[in-house]
Scaffold this active site. Structure first.
Site, PDB file in Angstrom:
ATOM      1  N   GLU A 198      38.253  30.369  50.091  1.00 59.27           N
ATOM      2  CA  GLU A 198      39.330  30.544  49.110  1.00 59.27           C
ATOM      3  C   GLU A 198      40.608  29.903  49.647  1.00 59.27           C
ATOM      4  O   GLU A 198      40.848  29.888  50.856  1.00 59.27           O
ATOM      5  CB  GLU A 198      39.584  32.031  48.833  1.00 59.27           C
ATOM      6  CG  GLU A 198      40.715  32.260  47.827  1.00 59.27           C
ATOM      7  CD  GLU A 198      40.830  33.701  47.339  1.00 59.27           C
ATOM      8  OE1 GLU A 198      41.671  33.957  46.464  1.00 59.27           O
ATOM      9  OE2 GLU A 198      40.069  34.561  47.834  1.00 59.27           O
ATOM     10  N   ASN A 242      41.308  35.691  44.051  1.00 57.50           N
ATOM     11  CA  ASN A 242      42.543  35.897  43.295  1.00 57.50           C
ATOM     12  C   ASN A 242      43.281  34.586  43.035  1.00 57.50           C
ATOM     13  O   ASN A 242      43.976  34.449  42.024  1.00 57.50           O
ATOM     14  CB  ASN A 242      43.471  36.862  44.053  1.00 57.50           C
ATOM     15  CG  ASN A 242      42.910  38.258  44.128  1.00 57.50           C
ATOM     16  OD1 ASN A 242      41.927  38.594  43.468  1.00 57.50           O
ATOM     17  ND2 ASN A 242      43.520  39.099  44.948  1.00 57.50           N
ATOM     18  N   ASN A 277      37.789  35.970  38.117  1.00 62.78           N
ATOM     19  CA  ASN A 277      37.716  36.799  39.323  1.00 62.78           C
ATOM     20  C   ASN A 277      38.528  38.081  39.150  1.00 62.78           C
ATOM     21  O   ASN A 277      39.704  38.030  38.785  1.00 62.78           O
ATOM     22  CB  ASN A 277      38.269  36.031  40.522  1.00 62.78           C
ATOM     23  CG  ASN A 277      38.276  36.858  41.795  1.00 62.78           C
ATOM     24  OD1 ASN A 277      37.246  36.997  42.440  1.00 62.78           O
ATOM     25  ND2 ASN A 277      39.417  37.415  42.158  1.00 62.78           N
ATOM     26  N   GLU A 278      37.883  39.220  39.372  1.00 62.64           N
ATOM     27  CA  GLU A 278      38.545  40.538  39.470  1.00 62.64           C
ATOM     28  C   GLU A 278      39.601  40.766  38.375  1.00 62.64           C
ATOM     29  O   GLU A 278      40.696  41.261  38.645  1.00 62.64           O
ATOM     30  CB  GLU A 278      39.166  40.710  40.861  1.00 62.64           C
ATOM     31  CG  GLU A 278      38.123  40.802  41.952  1.00 62.64           C
ATOM     32  CD  GLU A 278      38.681  41.145  43.323  1.00 62.64           C
ATOM     33  OE1 GLU A 278      39.922  41.281  43.462  1.00 62.64           O
ATOM     34  OE2 GLU A 278      37.890  41.280  44.266  1.00 62.64           O
ATOM     35  N   TYR A 319      34.632  45.977  49.879  1.00 62.34           N
ATOM     36  CA  TYR A 319      35.004  45.849  51.281  1.00 62.34           C
ATOM     37  C   TYR A 319      35.069  47.266  51.853  1.00 62.34           C
ATOM     38  O   TYR A 319      35.637  48.169  51.234  1.00 62.34           O
ATOM     39  CB  TYR A 319      36.371  45.169  51.435  1.00 62.34           C
ATOM     40  CG  TYR A 319      36.424  43.764  50.901  1.00 62.34           C
ATOM     41  CD1 TYR A 319      36.167  42.676  51.732  1.00 62.34           C
ATOM     42  CD2 TYR A 319      36.732  43.520  49.564  1.00 62.34           C
ATOM     43  CE1 TYR A 319      36.219  41.371  51.239  1.00 62.34           C
ATOM     44  CE2 TYR A 319      36.777  42.227  49.070  1.00 62.34           C
ATOM     45  CZ  TYR A 319      36.517  41.154  49.907  1.00 62.34           C
ATOM     46  OH  TYR A 319      36.569  39.872  49.412  1.00 62.34           O
ATOM     47  N   GLU A 359      31.519  39.001  46.747  1.00 64.13           N
ATOM     48  CA  GLU A 359      32.505  39.302  47.792  1.00 64.13           C
ATOM     49  C   GLU A 359      32.069  40.578  48.495  1.00 64.13           C
ATOM     50  O   GLU A 359      31.993  41.633  47.868  1.00 64.13           O
ATOM     51  CB  GLU A 359      33.920  39.486  47.220  1.00 64.13           C
ATOM     52  CG  GLU A 359      34.590  38.210  46.762  1.00 64.13           C
ATOM     53  CD  GLU A 359      36.060  38.419  46.412  1.00 64.13           C
ATOM     54  OE1 GLU A 359      36.703  39.292  47.044  1.00 64.13           O
ATOM     55  OE2 GLU A 359      36.562  37.721  45.514  1.00 64.13           O
TER      56      GLU A 359
END
Length: 506
Positions: A27, A72, A172-173, A244, A304
């Site tokens: 990223e 992000n 993403n997210e 995570y 992720e």
């Protein structure tokens, strides 16, 4: 009792392992790209500006996929800034990570770099500030052969043949309040559905990944997954999940912890959260399948995942390549990392894509300094073992062995294990979470040789690290082990160790 019995049978399988199951993630975040994989002024850089020391370490991983360019970062990303002559590319503010993005490393540079590895690309499009037109155009630029505006522009920019990207993340997210262009599950699902449709009209060979919940810590989990899936189920191929695990149980991993650290037994038990999350997301997918009366099974992309640790370097806002979450992982962290990988492997029947996050300099496998050499966190070696040796079929296990309880988690097996069969061998992946050596007996119906290779990763203490001054403090070693003539398989796992046991079939 320090003995565990694992029973397997050749006819009882969980599922085949996808070649995309163990990949990583690059990223435009901190120093992942700039001073990580790309640093033209480094003495070890090649003619393209790629750090050769980093590239050699990446090659050794034999990764299945690499996701790019975020994360992000993608929700404010304009891919047009990254193509054409470097001197004409705009220098812009990256609001996601509060950096300066010079765009000297873009789409073409990424694919030149990727060709040096064995990995397949996963490209994430911007569905934060961008939309359907942008999604259509980037697929045309990257994948359409010729004689269209965008494909001819790609050729003009120096890439005659299409990039042929087969995997595309639809943003993403976007459930996260931190995300630029965050959306409700319904509006995101509608947008992703239409974007996926038009992308596949440009290239019907591609597969798309729908954004699922970015973390189980959000109150919208897993309802977000259900609602988004109901809008896009038939147009997409995978649902993404992220997680995570840290030692503090803080809601915001980017801020210094307020809670006390978990003790070692509790910390090493937290891999159960991956197993639980995967099962919950599968349940959401299968509910939507039933609700829509669909014949299609939704597969998962755990694109992720990692352990998390507090940074060793301070980030400076609005700089190029200022590190974010640049950290050393301990042996303790690495044991949990191994168990997280085994949780994903255990669900190989439904999880078909996974990306450890991130490859270089942010909670990384590989560490660099701008003026120095590259070296590895101990998690690097576990990732290499998974990517190289977790090939073939995951076998079902019946396990009898000691467990322990801690305040947060009960009935935790001391030995965490997965058994894989491939054409030539059985491979046992074992994590000993305990403070004593442990014996593992394998009850099987295979014809096996009487010797095996056992690869071990451990250290003198759980808090050892691979520092720049001592980069080889924690490295794996290999030994030959022998079995008796009766066909029984007995393996010993040292305390607090990661083990890979490779047994030839005959």
């Amino acid at each position: 009792m320090n003995n565990t019995k694992i029973k397997i049978r050749k006819d009882f399988v969980t599922g085949d392992i996808s070649p995309r199951l163990f990949g990583s993630f690059v990223e435009h975040m901190g120093s992942v790209v700039y001073t990580g994989i790309f640093q033209p002024d480094h003495p070890n850089a090649d003619k393209n500006g790629f750090r050769k020391d980093v590239l050699e370490l990446v090659k050794e991983l034999e990764l299945g996929v690499i996701r790019y360019p975020g994360g992000n970062f993608t929700s404010g990303y304009d891919w047009l800034d990254t193509i054409g002559p470097k001197e004409k590319r705009p220098r812009k503010i990256d609001l996601a990570w509060r950096g300066i993005e010079p765009n000297t490393f873009g789409i073409h540079e990424f694919f030149d770099w990727l060709q040096e590895t064995s990995a397949e690309p996963i490209f994430t499009i911007n569905l934060g500030t961008k939309g359907i037109d942008d999604a259509r155009n980037i697929v045309e630029y990257c994948n359409f052969p010729e004689n269209s505006y965008w494909s001819d522009l790609r050729k003009e920019n120096g890439h005659e043949e299409p990039f042929n990207i087969k995997l595309w993340c639809l943003g993403n997210e976007l459930d996260g309040p931190w995300q630029i262009g965050a959306k409700s599950a319904y509006e995101y699902g509608r947008l992703a559905n239409e974007a996926s449709k038009v992308m596949k009209l440009v290239d019907d060979s591609i597969e798309t990944i729908l954004v699922g919940s970015s973390t189980p810590r959000l109150s919208s989990y897993p309802e977000w997954d259900r609602i988004a899936l109901e809008q896009a189920y038939e147009s997409v191929d995978y649902l993404a999940l992220h997680n995570y695990i840290d030692k503090y149980d803080e809601d915001d991993l980017t801020k210094p912890p307020k809670n006390e650290r978990d003790d070692t037994p509790t910390y090493l038990a937290k891999s159960y959260r991956f197993d639980r999350q995967i099962n919950e997301v599968i349940a959401a997918c299968d509910y939507v399948k039933g609700f829509l009366r669909s014949e299609k099974t939704m597969y998962l992309a755990f694109d992720e995942w990692n352990v998390h640790s507090q940074p060793e370097k301070q980030h400076e806002d609005f700089q190029i390549g200022s590190p974010i979450d640049w950290c050393f992982f301990t042996m303790e962290d690495s044991l949990l990392f191994g168990s997280l990988g085994l949780s994903i492997l255990r669900h190989a029947d439904r999880v078909k894509i996974a990306c450890q996050s991130l490859l270089v300099n942010t909670i990384p496998l590989i560490l660099t300094d701008p003026q120095g050499d590259a070296w590895c966190n101990p998690t690097y070696f576990i990732m290499a073992h998974l990517s190289k040796y977790a090939k073939g079929t995951v076998l079902k296990q019946v396990i009898e062995g000691p467990t322990y309880d801690c305040e947060k988690i009960k009935n935790v097996p001391i030995i965490d294990s997965v058994v894989v069969e491939n054409q030539y061998e059985l491979v046992l992946f074992l994590v000993n979470r305990g403070e004593h050596e442990h014996t593992i007996d394998l009850d099987h119906d295979f014809k096996l040789g009487q010797t095996a290779e056992q690869i071990v990763l451990r250290s003198e203490t759980l808090f050892d690290k691979n520092l720049r001054e001592t980069p080889n403090k924690i490295v794996p070693y290999s030994k030959e082990i022998r079995f008796d003539k009766t066909g029984s398989i007995t393996v010993k796992a040292e305390k607090y160790s990661w083990n890979v046991v490779k047994i030839k079939k005959i």
